[in-house]
Scaffold this active site. Structure first.
Site, PDB file in Angstrom:
ATOM      1  N   CYS A  19       0.855  -1.201   0.000  1.00  0.00           N
ATOM      2  CA  CYS A  19       0.000   0.000   0.000  1.00  0.00           C
ATOM      3  C   CYS A  19       0.886   1.245   0.000  1.00  0.00           C
ATOM      4  O   CYS A  19       1.422   1.630   1.036  1.00  0.00           O
ATOM      5  CB  CYS A  19      -0.930  -0.019   1.211  1.00  0.00           C
ATOM      6  SG  CYS A  19      -1.792   1.536   1.459  1.00  0.00           S
TER       7      CYS A  19
ATOM      8  N   CYS B 204      -0.152   4.230   2.109  1.00  0.00           N
ATOM      9  CA  CYS B 204       0.161   3.985   3.529  1.00  0.00           C
ATOM     10  C   CYS B 204       1.597   4.434   3.828  1.00  0.00           C
ATOM     11  O   CYS B 204       1.859   5.092   4.834  1.00  0.00           O
ATOM     12  CB  CYS B 204       0.039   2.499   3.873  1.00  0.00           C
ATOM     13  SG  CYS B 204      -1.575   1.781   3.556  1.00  0.00           S
TER      14      CYS B 204
END
Lengths: 307, 106
Positions: B31, B34
């Site tokens: 991700c 993230c």
């Protein structure tokens, strides 16, 4: 934090960061405001294969981190905050952020675009509970499960190919009878055993209580709606421009895009635009980068005229 | 100075019971948003060590905790006060928004 800037760049994606490098090298006091994460929407993708200069696929987040660092090398300040107001005040522009205000001689607006949603029942309720806009982020949740990707452009096909590494079955649901994506991506999708394409079809409802369980899919040729069991649905149906701050300042088309020409100037003095907010932009990192550079050079010409 | 703590399925409960205000950052190595949000969370953890504890949970390695909170999208931030989830943010946001939400919740 400095309050007064030569240039404030609204948006820290490819257009904004490319512009920032050039503004920094023009020795202009430059602030970049980014409301989400620096790098823009491209960092939601797992790879980029068509950015010129790289023979091997690269990770978009890595590319964008390099652009950010490159701009900082020339004194550009990157601030992770959202521009909430944009007003012309005398010879300057005022930019309001949460609990702060900045001024600048020029604005380079490169706020990009946001994910488009279908606006059908269940979509917002199940967002984050099976409905997603980022396959790279969320694919691991769907190991061995059935997922759908909605769309027919490059993003949709990249998402389908990425998800096929995790899910047992990927259904690409496209409202037309042919795909818009690059031919090389189409070929990969058609060859992938885990991906099937549902042509001329539209999702009319997302079903599920705590999490997504099924989609109601309209077959546009037969006009019949059938439920399709599904654990995850990934939306890649295009974007809408982030031009809310510009609506009283410049001419926008019926879809909210800025109408301009190669100069990337606007009718508002000292306000330049770049990237995916512009009508006709084909949503490629390379294009946004080029536009960012063009806007920065024209912005510099404007600032030099004030010196 | 406080920093982000990596929590797992085994010790998660003790962390949320051990502090009145906790932000949980659900993430995965794949991700990218993230990853790009992490510096902002680090700043929040460092600037409010008394007020909040910031935990990160790798969803790939800790399926029990992610399932418990129905996390299916990354990044997801949970704001837990006195052991109860008060609100969540789904998707990438800036640190100002995280701080604003923290102030509203705490």
């Amino acid at each position: 934090m400095e309050k007064n800037w030569d240039v404030i760049i609204v948006g820290g994606g490819p257009a904004g960061l490319a512009a920032a490098i050039y503004c920094g090298r023009a020795l202009r006091k430059t602030l970049v405001l980014e409301k989400k994460v620096f790098g823009g929407q491209i960092v939601f993708s797992d790879i980029i294969e068509n950015y010129p200069g790289f023979a091997e696929p690269i990770v978009p987040a890595d590319l964008m981190e390099q652009m950010a660092k490159q701009s900082e090398r020339y004194g550009v300040v990157l601030e992770n905050d959202e521009a909430l107001g944009l007003v012309r005040e005398g010879e300057n522009w005022r930019v309001d952020v949460y609990q702060n205000t900045y001024t600048a001689k020029a604005i380079l607006y490169a706020a990009g675009s946001a994910h488009r949603f279908l606006g059908v029942p269940g979509e917002q309720e199940l967002l984050g509970r099976g409905v997603s806009v980022c396959a790279t982020c969320d694919a691991p949740f769907f190991q061995g499960k059935k997922v759908a990707v909605l769309g027919g452009g490059d993003t949709a096909l990249y998402e389908a190919l990425h998800l096929a590494k995790f899910a047992s079955e990927v259904t690409l649901i496209h409202r037309r009878g042919q795909l818009r994506a690059e031919r090389i991506l189409q070929e990969r999708v058609f060859k992938n055993d885990r991906i099937k394409v549902l042509w001329d079809s539209e999702v009319q409802r997302f079903q599920g209580a705590q999490k997504l369980e099924a989609l109601d899919v309209l077959d546009k040729k037969t006009n019949r709606v059938e439920p399709m069991a599904c654990d995850g649905a990934f939306l890649a149906i295009g974007t809408i421009p982030n031009t809310g701050l510009l609506k009283d300042l410049v001419q926008l088309d019926e879809n909210g895009y800025v109408v301009t020409d190669i100069s990337l100037r606007t009718e508002a003095r000292g306000l330049f635009v770049s990237g995916e907010v512009i009508k006709g932009n084909r949503r490629q990192v390379a294009i946004s980068v080029g536009m960012g550079v063009q806007a920065a050079l024209n912005c510099e010409e404007y600032l030099a005229s004030l010196d | 100075m406080s920093e982000i703590i990596s929590a797992n399925d085994g010790n998660f409960e003790s962390f949320i019971q051990g502090h009145p205000m906790v932000i949980v950052d659900f993430w995965a190595p794949t991700c990218m948003p993230c990853r790009l949000m992490e510096p902002g969370l680090e700043k929040i953890a460092a600037s409010h060590p008394e007020k909040v504890r910031v935990l990160k949970v790798n969803v790939n390695e800790n399926p029990k905790t992610s399932s418990r909170f129905f996390v299916r999208t990354l990044p997801t931030l949970l704001f837990i006060k006195d052991g109860q989830v008060r609100t969540q943010i789904v998707g990438a946001v800036n640190p100002v928004q995280i701080e604003k939400t923290l102030n509203e919740v705490s």
